[in-house]
Design an enzyme around this catalytic site. Sequence first.
Site, mmCIF file in Angstrom:
data_model
loop_
_atom_site.group_PDB
_atom_site.id
_atom_site.type_symbol
_atom_site.label_atom_id
_atom_site.label_comp_id
_atom_site.label_asym_id
_atom_site.label_seq_id
_atom_site.Cartn_x
_atom_site.Cartn_y
_atom_site.Cartn_z
ATOM 1 N N ARG A 33 60.271 19.673 6.911
ATOM 2 C CA ARG A 33 60.330 19.335 8.345
ATOM 3 C C ARG A 33 59.208 20.041 9.106
ATOM 4 O O ARG A 33 58.480 19.438 9.875
ATOM 5 C CB ARG A 33 61.703 19.722 8.907
ATOM 6 C CG ARG A 33 61.835 19.513 10.398
ATOM 7 C CD ARG A 33 63.214 19.885 10.896
ATOM 8 N NE ARG A 33 63.524 21.303 10.699
ATOM 9 C CZ ARG A 33 64.653 21.882 11.051
ATOM 10 N NH1 ARG A 33 65.618 21.156 11.598
ATOM 11 N NH2 ARG A 33 64.857 23.162 10.845
ATOM 12 N N SER A 128 72.205 26.133 -10.484
ATOM 13 C CA SER A 128 72.539 27.551 -10.463
ATOM 14 C C SER A 128 71.414 28.376 -11.055
ATOM 15 O O SER A 128 70.688 27.923 -11.934
ATOM 16 C CB SER A 128 73.820 27.819 -11.243
ATOM 17 O OG SER A 128 74.079 29.210 -11.248
ATOM 18 N N LYS A 183 79.738 22.579 -10.342
ATOM 19 C CA LYS A 183 79.005 23.729 -9.795
ATOM 20 C C LYS A 183 79.941 24.606 -8.963
ATOM 21 O O LYS A 183 79.860 25.839 -9.004
ATOM 22 C CB LYS A 183 77.828 23.250 -8.926
ATOM 23 C CG LYS A 183 77.134 24.337 -8.097
ATOM 24 C CD LYS A 183 76.446 25.341 -8.974
ATOM 25 C CE LYS A 183 75.640 26.441 -8.311
ATOM 26 N NZ LYS A 183 75.659 26.710 -6.924
ATOM 27 N N HIS A 186 81.957 26.579 -11.317
ATOM 28 C CA HIS A 186 81.061 27.627 -11.848
ATOM 29 C C HIS A 186 81.063 28.839 -10.914
ATOM 30 O O HIS A 186 81.205 29.975 -11.351
ATOM 31 C CB HIS A 186 79.637 27.070 -12.002
ATOM 32 C CG HIS A 186 78.582 28.127 -12.169
ATOM 33 N ND1 HIS A 186 78.112 28.876 -11.112
ATOM 34 C CD2 HIS A 186 77.929 28.577 -13.266
ATOM 35 C CE1 HIS A 186 77.208 29.751 -11.558
ATOM 36 N NE2 HIS A 186 77.077 29.576 -12.863
ATOM 37 N N ASN A 187 80.918 28.589 -9.627
ATOM 38 C CA ASN A 187 80.879 29.696 -8.678
ATOM 39 C C ASN A 187 82.218 30.420 -8.593
ATOM 40 O O ASN A 187 82.253 31.636 -8.435
ATOM 41 C CB ASN A 187 80.450 29.199 -7.298
ATOM 42 C CG ASN A 187 78.963 28.905 -7.245
ATOM 43 O OD1 ASN A 187 78.354 28.557 -8.265
ATOM 44 N ND2 ASN A 187 78.355 29.040 -6.091
ATOM 45 N N GLU A 190 82.356 32.623 -11.451
ATOM 46 C CA GLU A 190 81.451 33.748 -11.166
ATOM 47 C C GLU A 190 82.167 34.818 -10.323
ATOM 48 O O GLU A 190 82.065 36.013 -10.613
ATOM 49 C CB GLU A 190 80.232 33.173 -10.418
ATOM 50 C CG GLU A 190 79.238 34.173 -9.883
ATOM 51 C CD GLU A 190 78.179 33.455 -9.018
ATOM 52 O OE1 GLU A 190 77.667 32.404 -9.438
ATOM 53 O OE2 GLU A 190 77.883 33.952 -7.920
HETATM 54 P P1 NBP Z 1 68.092 26.975 3.299
HETATM 55 O O1 NBP Z 1 69.475 26.683 2.941
HETATM 56 O O2 NBP Z 1 67.802 28.231 4.038
HETATM 57 O O3 NBP Z 1 67.495 25.749 4.163
HETATM 58 C C1 NBP Z 1 66.206 25.790 4.719
HETATM 59 C C2 NBP Z 1 65.551 24.451 4.599
HETATM 60 O O4 NBP Z 1 66.311 23.440 5.259
HETATM 61 C C3 NBP Z 1 64.169 24.444 5.261
HETATM 62 O O5 NBP Z 1 63.311 23.663 4.467
HETATM 63 C C4 NBP Z 1 64.457 23.771 6.605
HETATM 64 O O6 NBP Z 1 63.318 23.175 7.161
HETATM 65 C C5 NBP Z 1 65.434 22.732 6.170
HETATM 66 N N1 NBP Z 1 66.198 22.106 7.275
HETATM 67 C C6 NBP Z 1 67.195 22.588 8.047
HETATM 68 BR BR1 NBP Z 1 67.816 24.293 7.972
HETATM 69 N N2 NBP Z 1 67.667 21.716 8.908
HETATM 70 C C7 NBP Z 1 66.956 20.595 8.725
HETATM 71 C C8 NBP Z 1 66.970 19.320 9.323
HETATM 72 N N3 NBP Z 1 67.846 19.010 10.285
HETATM 73 N N4 NBP Z 1 66.075 18.402 8.893
HETATM 74 C C9 NBP Z 1 65.208 18.695 7.922
HETATM 75 N N5 NBP Z 1 65.148 19.892 7.309
HETATM 76 C C10 NBP Z 1 66.014 20.829 7.681
HETATM 77 O O7 NBP Z 1 67.129 26.924 1.997
HETATM 78 P P2 NBP Z 1 67.353 27.500 0.527
HETATM 79 O O8 NBP Z 1 67.877 28.890 0.545
HETATM 80 O O9 NBP Z 1 66.104 27.220 -0.194
HETATM 81 O O10 NBP Z 1 68.510 26.592 -0.079
HETATM 82 C C11 NBP Z 1 68.386 25.184 -0.163
HETATM 83 C C12 NBP Z 1 69.665 24.613 -0.706
HETATM 84 O O11 NBP Z 1 69.884 25.115 -2.016
HETATM 85 C C13 NBP Z 1 70.914 25.003 0.082
HETATM 86 O O12 NBP Z 1 71.809 23.931 0.101
HETATM 87 C C14 NBP Z 1 71.486 26.145 -0.700
HETATM 88 O O13 NBP Z 1 72.872 26.292 -0.511
HETATM 89 C C15 NBP Z 1 71.164 25.706 -2.119
HETATM 90 N N6 NBP Z 1 71.111 26.762 -3.114
HETATM 91 C C16 NBP Z 1 70.577 27.962 -2.819
HETATM 92 C C17 NBP Z 1 70.509 28.947 -3.790
HETATM 93 C C18 NBP Z 1 69.895 30.262 -3.483
HETATM 94 O O14 NBP Z 1 69.955 31.151 -4.354
HETATM 95 N N7 NBP Z 1 69.300 30.440 -2.319
HETATM 96 C C19 NBP Z 1 70.970 28.678 -5.069
HETATM 97 C C20 NBP Z 1 71.473 27.440 -5.365
HETATM 98 C C21 NBP Z 1 71.543 26.483 -4.366
HETATM 99 P P3 NBP Z 1 62.387 24.005 8.176
HETATM 100 O O15 NBP Z 1 61.439 24.797 7.320
HETATM 101 O O16 NBP Z 1 61.682 22.955 8.952
HETATM 102 O O17 NBP Z 1 63.276 24.872 9.009
#
Ligand code: NBP
Length: 478
Positions: A33, A128, A183, A186-187, A190
């Site tokens: 975005r 994961s 998934k 899984h959590n 965990e």
């Molecule tokens: P985040 O969950 O922090 O999301 C940030 C991203 O979402 C940015 O790219 C942001 O764009 C975009 N975004 C949002 Br917020 N609102 C938006 C909208 N209305 N339209 C378009 N884009 C939007 O990122 P993450 O930590 O990388 O996690 C991504 C996904 O993976 C999540 O669902 C998370 O639960 C899952 N996950 C995370 C992990 C982990 O270890 N972190 C592990 C497994 C799964 P912007 O840059 O323009 O703000």
Amino acid sequence: GTAQIGVTGLAVMGRNLARNFARNGFTVAVHNRTAAKTRALVEEFGSEGSFVAAESPEDFVAALERPRRLVIMVKAGEPTDAVIQEFAPLLEEGDVIIDGGNAHFEDTRRRERELRERGIHFVGVGISGGEEGALHGPSIMPGGSAESYESLGPLLERIAAKAPDGSPCVTHVGPDAAGHFVKMVHNGIEYADMQLIAEAYHLLRTVAGYSPAKIAETFRDWNTGRLDSYLIEITAEVLAHVDAATGKPFVDVVQDRAEQKGTGRWTVQIALDLGVPVSGIAEAVFARSLSGHAELREAARSLTGPAVSPLGEKEAEAFAAQVEQALYASKIVSYTQGFHQIQAGSETYDWNVDPGAVAAIWRAGCIIRAAFLDRIRGAYDAQPDLPSLLSDKRFGDEIGAAQDDWRAVIMEATRQGVPVPGFSAALAYYDALRAERLPAALTQGQRDFFGAHTYRRTDREGSFHTLWGGDRTEVSTD
Ligand code: NBP
């Protein structure tokens, strides 16, 4: 378009996943975005592979070869819906939208249904392994149609973690939301694993009187045996760590209030709906919640209980060995409960999930990766309709051999006033399942007494009610 895959949402997870695809030789279209993040990714990591930076959704979609494969990696919930609404109108029949976020499986079911009506495959994928996993190889749990997996599977197999036998940690878990459901469980597992390890630590610290450094050593030792796992490994690392500012063990300077993001809670909520007893996972969620109630804990501090008196050196060593048995036995029960939930979900939603295949893709890449999972896979491969992991002969024998120590640990913990909700819940589950008669018969009697809820007899078919308020004759209610 020439890109085989696209990733939109370039925060830590999306960025690392895009790099993983590129490093494996795929041309990856990237979009975010906020376009600055897209440019930053290509500037910083462009040399790792072939990226196509797209500033607008239209450019992004145009960059993809057909049928398009488009991974959404944004915040779960409303942002995911917003991105789907933005991209769906730009797609054509047969294209595939992949949601790699931590979606609730009910949201995935709804999205899959809606997009299927528009001829678009929607694939909810559980991923994961955190940031590191996304970059170097996560465990991947895709749902969605079998047809979409034909187009997607080969790409996912390349970027997934590899199990010790070399097989990629990805499989088509089942249709629609099967991947996100698995998934979620899984959590939940965990959470239970972490709670059991925490209880083992607590007992070694208090009852055995060990220092964090000594416990780190103990965990390292356990990690060479049947408990060999990522969580045991990092537990040793955390316990051995010394705080630079104070010189104290790190674990002693961290506030003892556990937080949670909610996937463990979902597991328990859904288990309640499905009627699956996941007591170990529930206790783990409750233990985190209890630890966070600072005011309740403060108010209870004056309540009495035994003072812990650490064992002598020799006894402590023997006790530590018993704790290993208790931890292992309780872990078998946690996984038994988790796999029961997967089977219940699979039956309820008609997903036909293969539990052995799920155990196989958890062997590497994910947080609960462990040597143990290869044995679960083996148990289900040998007997796919296993009623419960506890009915597997090897697990049954092992838990049977561990039970004396398991009971002794819980008794000692209880005697000394050290809470072990995970160990105790696991043992109660084990004892309840194997009991010939449960007090549920009395529960049925009470229900019939106050609510005429009826009961079944052990000696005759049919349902019955006793006229409790009258002459207590029994009537048939069929
Ligand atoms: P985040 O969950 O922090 O999301 C940030 C991203 O979402 C940015 O790219 C942001 O764009 C975009 N975004 C949002 Br917020 N609102 C938006 C909208 N209305 N339209 C378009 N884009 C939007 O990122 P993450 O930590 O990388 O996690 C991504 C996904 O993976 C999540 O669902 C998370 O639960 C899952 N996950 C995370 C992990 C982990 O270890 N972190 C592990 C497994 C799964 P912007 O840059 O323009 O703000």
